[in-house]
Design a protein around this motif. Structure first.
Motif: not given
Length: 179
Positions: A34-37, A67-73
């Motif tokens: 919290d916050p989600i970022g 309401k979600f995150l997009v991640a590059k691994l």
């Protein structure tokens, strides 16, 4: 993706990979921060499924999307490889968390505390907490020595929580055991 150096007891779950995004190996992440970022502040993640430590990955980039995150691994460039990570919890060592002010606690610190009412009756232990929008809610489950075998939902508010003694592993609450 490497073996993880952190012990399982030292890891705190901060999110979960739940799907893929696009065709280049990005993943959709549900953040528990919290916050989600804030989840994106941690560049090295330990991924685990069903409680066992699995692998360590490096975050290359991430962004908030609805309401979600997009991640590059790092090293993950294929949609089908990314799909294999669906369901993995994202964990980081607790020593990476910022220090809090006195009287503030992370949820993981409250989990496992004995909950005692004003009459000295043991209501149970905090199993986990829920975010409801208006205030957080503690899920108190019965334990050895509990008053009864009821599960209780108590608000995590100043009115309900009277004192927290981390050394004793206890929380004193203003709560009627019959409620």
């Amino acid at each position: 993706m490497n073996a993880t150096p952190a012990s399982a007891d030292d890891l705190i779950v901060i999110g979960k990979i739940y799907s893929v995004h696009g065709v280049r190996g990005e993943v959709k992440v549900f953040s528990f921060t919290d916050p989600i970022g804030n989840l994106l502040d941690y560049k090295t993640w330990t991924l685990r499924r069903e409680g066992s430590v699995e692998k360590q990955v490096e975050l290359v980039s991430g962004r908030l999307q609805s309401k979600f995150l997009v991640a590059k691994l790092k090293g993950l460039d294929d949609r089908e490889e990314a799909r294999l990570l669906s369901g993995y919890e994202i964990c980081v060592p607790r020593n990476l968390f910022p220090d809090l002010d006195d009287g503030e606690y992370y949820w993981y610190q409250l989990e496992g505390l004995k909950v005692i009412d004003q009459l000295g009756q043991l209501l149970g232990k905090i199993d986990h907490l829920l975010e409801t929008g208006s205030n957080d809610v503690m899920v108190v489950k019965p334990c050895a020595g509990s008053l009864d075998d009821r599960e209780r939902l108590l608000p995590y508010t100043e009115q309900c929580v009277l004192a927290i003694d981390m050394a004793a592993g206890e929380m004193k609450v203003d709560w009627d055991a019959d409620f």
